[in-house]
Write an enzyme that holds these catalytic residues in place. Structure first.
Site, PDB file in Angstrom:
ATOM      1  N   ASP A   1     -13.572  14.967  -3.432  1.00  0.00           N
ATOM      2  CA  ASP A   1     -13.803  16.135  -3.655  1.00  0.00           C
ATOM      3  C   ASP A   1     -15.202  16.349  -4.870  1.00  0.00           C
ATOM      4  OD1 ASP A   1     -13.209  18.885  -4.937  1.00  0.00           O
ATOM      5  OD2 ASP A   1     -10.962  18.372  -4.551  1.00  0.00           O
ATOM      6  N   ILE A   2     -15.312  17.335  -5.375  1.00  0.00           N
ATOM      7  CA  ILE A   2     -16.484  17.332  -6.433  1.00  0.00           C
ATOM      8  C   ILE A   2     -16.300  16.358  -7.274  1.00  0.00           C
ATOM      9  CG2 ILE A   2     -16.641  19.896  -5.809  1.00  0.00           C
ATOM     10  CD1 ILE A   2     -15.565  20.618  -8.512  1.00  0.00           C
TER      11      ILE A   2
ATOM     12  N   ARG B   1       2.735  -0.996  10.966  1.00  0.00           N
ATOM     13  CA  ARG B   1       3.981  -1.028  11.937  1.00  0.00           C
ATOM     14  C   ARG B   1       4.251  -2.220  12.430  1.00  0.00           C
ATOM     15  NH1 ARG B   1       1.408   4.597  14.384  1.00  0.00           N
ATOM     16  NH2 ARG B   1      -0.565   3.612  13.103  1.00  0.00           N
TER      17      ARG B   1
ATOM     18  N   ARG C   1      -3.853  -5.544  14.487  1.00  0.00           N
ATOM     19  CA  ARG C   1      -2.812  -5.633  15.516  1.00  0.00           C
ATOM     20  C   ARG C   1      -2.575  -7.085  16.056  1.00  0.00           C
ATOM     21  NH1 ARG C   1      -1.488  -1.878  13.394  1.00  0.00           N
ATOM     22  NH2 ARG C   1      -1.147   0.444  14.120  1.00  0.00           N
TER      23      ARG C   1
ATOM     24  N   THR D   1     -13.847  16.692 -10.191  1.00  0.00           N
ATOM     25  CA  THR D   1     -12.414  16.844  -9.754  1.00  0.00           C
ATOM     26  C   THR D   1     -11.878  15.290  -9.461  1.00  0.00           C
ATOM     27  OG1 THR D   1     -12.484  18.827  -8.884  1.00  0.00           O
ATOM     28  CG2 THR D   1     -10.636  17.266  -7.996  1.00  0.00           C
TER      29      THR D   1
ATOM     30  N   GLN E   1      -5.070   3.613  15.912  1.00  0.00           N
ATOM     31  CA  GLN E   1      -6.246   2.662  15.536  1.00  0.00           C
ATOM     32  C   GLN E   1      -6.994   2.691  17.009  1.00  0.00           C
ATOM     33  OE1 GLN E   1      -6.328   2.257  12.460  1.00  0.00           O
ATOM     34  NE2 GLN E   1      -4.446   1.735  11.474  1.00  0.00           N
TER      35      GLN E   1
ATOM     36  N   LYS F   1       0.772  -1.160  -0.083  1.00  0.00           N
ATOM     37  CA  LYS F   1      -0.019   0.034  -0.221  1.00  0.00           C
ATOM     38  C   LYS F   1       1.219   1.303  -0.131  1.00  0.00           C
ATOM     39  CE  LYS F   1      -2.155   1.709   3.841  1.00  0.00           C
ATOM     40  NZ  LYS F   1      -1.955   3.265   3.856  1.00  0.00           N
TER      41      LYS F   1
ATOM     42  N   LEU G   1      -4.935   6.865  -1.766  1.00  0.00           N
ATOM     43  CA  LEU G   1      -4.989   8.222  -1.762  1.00  0.00           C
ATOM     44  C   LEU G   1      -6.288   9.075  -1.222  1.00  0.00           C
ATOM     45  CD1 LEU G   1      -3.114   9.203  -5.062  1.00  0.00           C
ATOM     46  CD2 LEU G   1      -2.184   8.645  -2.784  1.00  0.00           C
ATOM     47  N   LYS G   2      -7.169   8.078  -1.091  1.00  0.00           N
ATOM     48  CA  LYS G   2      -8.666   8.365  -0.404  1.00  0.00           C
ATOM     49  C   LYS G   2      -9.027   9.726  -0.969  1.00  0.00           C
ATOM     50  CE  LYS G   2      -7.790   6.111   3.901  1.00  0.00           C
ATOM     51  NZ  LYS G   2      -6.207   5.939   4.045  1.00  0.00           N
TER      52      LYS G   2
END
Length: 230
Positions: free
Chosen positions: A63-64, A208, A177, A67, A187, A31, A59-60
């Site tokens: 926007d409108i 991590r 985890r 875009t 988290q 990722k 990148l989540k």
């Protein structure tokens, strides 16, 4: 099972990310989120393709609709396997993202529901009156109506989503985890790898516990063994 573990490359230096990918020869899926993308996106994405790894471009977008359409379209140059959008951007935005992604067969657009760093009280502060689970289900319902079949959720919402919308829905779950990992970090809604896979997660995102480990190869192997033995 190897391709069901997605490793989050949340580093601020390309060489660190590159070295980790080089060590994790058995890992299939990586990722790339905002931190890595903004600092060295072209480098790491090109390197992952060279190594024949799968790419989760996280990148989540939100926007409108227009875009987001062009943002998704521009992202296709990296040939990602997964790409994220925020469902809270609304149905028209989701539909535009799906339309843009249709140029790349096989690309999964993942609808992000509620971030795993948020709990019920956090949602209330943003003006959302629903509890976390209800908010996730509402967003998934809208996403499905717009044409999505894949979502990002915390492990705690796996069973409710599958129960309400069917086992064919693809779920990607951060907030993983292992029992032997230290702390939750930022988290709040977390499961162990075994718990998530048993509940029905299709892909688990691990950062991590692997990337901050003194032995990342060993940590990856332990997690792989944990979910393979189910």
């Amino acid at each position: 099972m190897r391709d069901r573990i997605i490793i989050a490359l949340d580093f601020d230096r390309f060489e660190v990310a590159k070295n980790l990918v080089g060590k994790l020869e058995d890992a299939v899926f990586f990722k790339v989120g905002l931190q890595a993308y903004i600092k060295y996106g072209d480098q790491i994405l090109t390197y992952l393709k060279k190594k024949k790894k799968k790419i989760f471009l996280d990148l989540k977008f939100k926007d409108i609709p227009n875009t987001v359409f062009w943002a998704v379209k521009s992202s296709l140059k990296y040939d990602p396997d997964f790409l994220t959008i925020h469902l809270s951007g609304g149905r028209e935005m989701v539909e535009k993202a799906i339309l843009a992604a249709s140029e790349k067969p096989g690309l999964k657009v993942l609808g992000v529901t509620v971030l795993t760093s948020l709990g019920d009280e956090d949602l209330k502060e943003t003006g959302v009156s629903l509890d976390t689970e209800s908010a996730v289900l509402k967003l998934c319902e809208m996403g499905i109506k717009a044409g999505l079949t894949s979502f990002v959720c915390s492990p705690k919402e796996i069973e409710p989503i599958k129960k309400n919308f069917g086992r064919d829905i693809t779920l990607v779950t951060p907030g993983i985890r292992p029992k032997w990992a230290s702390g939750k970090g930022d988290q709040k809604r977390v499961f162990t790898p075994e718990m998530a896979v048993e509940a029905g997660s299709d892909y688990i995102v691990v950062g991590r516990p692997i990337t901050a480990s003194k032995d990342p190869v060993g940590a990856f192997g332990v997690i792989l063994n944990e979910i393979t033995s189910l």
